[in-house]
Scaffold this active site. Sequence first.
Site, PDB file in Angstrom:
ATOM      1  N   GLY A  20       0.277  -0.957   0.278  1.00 29.04           N
ATOM      2  CA  GLY A  20      -0.040   0.193  -0.207  1.00 29.04           C
ATOM      3  C   GLY A  20       1.026   1.169   0.154  1.00 29.04           C
ATOM      4  CB  SER A  21       4.361   2.392   0.001  1.00 26.62           C
ATOM      5  OG  SER A  21       4.803   1.728  -1.298  1.00 26.62           O
ATOM      6  NE  ARG A  62      -8.725 -13.399 -10.434  1.00 28.19           N
ATOM      7  CZ  ARG A  62      -7.857 -15.264 -10.371  1.00 28.19           C
ATOM      8  NH1 ARG A  62      -8.239 -15.250 -11.576  1.00 28.19           N
ATOM      9  NH2 ARG A  62      -7.304 -15.322  -9.714  1.00 28.19           N
ATOM     10  CG  MET A  87       0.876  -7.188  -6.299  1.00 27.58           C
ATOM     11  SD  MET A  87       1.109  -7.045  -7.491  1.00 27.58           S
ATOM     12  CE  MET A  87       2.552  -7.443  -7.839  1.00 27.58           C
ATOM     13  CG  HIS A 106       4.862  -2.982 -14.464  1.00 28.70           C
ATOM     14  ND1 HIS A 106       4.649  -3.990 -14.212  1.00 28.70           N
ATOM     15  CD2 HIS A 106       6.355  -2.699 -14.949  1.00 28.70           C
ATOM     16  CE1 HIS A 106       5.232  -4.415 -14.440  1.00 28.70           C
ATOM     17  NE2 HIS A 106       6.017  -4.095 -14.881  1.00 28.70           N
ATOM     18  CD  GLU A 139     -10.783  -7.777 -22.394  1.00 27.80           C
ATOM     19  OE1 GLU A 139     -10.959  -8.793 -22.226  1.00 27.80           O
ATOM     20  OE2 GLU A 139     -11.505  -7.019 -22.539  1.00 27.80           O
ATOM     21  CD  GLU A 171       5.648   2.079  -8.115  1.00 33.86           C
ATOM     22  OE1 GLU A 171       5.953   1.316  -6.829  1.00 33.86           O
ATOM     23  OE2 GLU A 171       5.756   0.627  -8.573  1.00 33.86           O
TER      24      GLU A 171
HETATM   25  C1  GRF Z   1       5.210  -1.560  -6.407  1.00 31.03           C
HETATM   26  O1  GRF Z   1       6.255  -1.708  -7.293  1.00 31.03           O
HETATM   27  C2  GRF Z   1       4.024  -1.699  -8.226  1.00 31.03           C
HETATM   28  O2  GRF Z   1       4.610  -1.023  -8.779  1.00 31.03           O
HETATM   29  C3  GRF Z   1       3.554  -2.876  -8.680  1.00 31.03           C
HETATM   30  O3  GRF Z   1       3.851  -3.898  -6.900  1.00 31.03           O
HETATM   31  C4  GRF Z   1       3.942  -2.742  -5.999  1.00 31.03           C
HETATM   32  C5  GRF Z   1       3.352  -2.216  -4.942  1.00 31.03           C
HETATM   33  O4  GRF Z   1       3.952  -2.048  -3.995  1.00 31.03           O
HETATM   34  N1  GRF Z   1       2.785  -2.890  -9.169  1.00 31.03           N
HETATM   35  P1  GRF Z   1       3.067  -0.992  -2.919  1.00 31.03           P
HETATM   36  O5  GRF Z   1       1.411  -1.735  -2.721  1.00 31.03           O
HETATM   37  O6  GRF Z   1       2.098  -0.059  -3.572  1.00 31.03           O
HETATM   38  O7  GRF Z   1       3.664  -0.647  -1.773  1.00 31.03           O
END
Ligand code: GRF
Length: 189
Positions: A20-21, A62, A87, A106, A139, A171
């Site tokens: 969740g960062s 899902r 994820m 990403h 997709e 990010e």
């Molecule tokens: C990040 O590196 C994002 O790009 C990837 O998973 C990681 C998630 O990090 N898809 P967080 O959960 O936001 O800390």
Amino acid sequence: MHAVTGSEHLRIAVLASGEGSNLQAIVDAIARALQRANEAGIASAEFPLGIYAAGEATAAAREVRDRAMIDRLNDDRIDLVVLAGYMQILSTEFIQAFDGRIINVHPSLLPVFPGLRAIEQALESGATETGVTVHYVDEGVDTGPVIEQRTVPIAKGESLDELTARVHAVEHELLPAVIARIAAQRRTA
Ligand code: GRF
């Protein structure tokens, strides 16, 4: 989460399933503005797959879970869905329901190093640079149109932890910046 855009609000849903960062980076960037406008109030809901799984195969569960998310996000009149370390694979129905309104962050310069362990992939490849991509979600896995990318050079002998920290820092700047720009574009549209 509602981003203030002048007199208009961009209604954003953030899907996260990791640390969740990136969610925190968005909250830090947006919630201060919300607070200032005295309109703070970040709604949240959980959709654990387990509660949709009774007697069903995981893929079917899902689909049902994603339908529940579609209903909730439509009820909340969400304009933009942000995958912030989400994820999980979204169902086709979900992606079509929010076509062109889902973005993902990403940790590589897509199309290079898609999928899992992107930072590790970059380090192991011997590349001299990697980066961060924010893109629209289609997709495929990490295949949608790129909105913006930032390069992160890889230092000689750099450890995975060091590179990961530097990629994450980028990010945390880029994702809120792209959201702010989408909000601004919506205001002037
Ligand atoms: C990040 O590196 C994002 O790009 C990837 O998973 C990681 C998630 O990090 N898809 P967080 O959960 O936001 O800390």
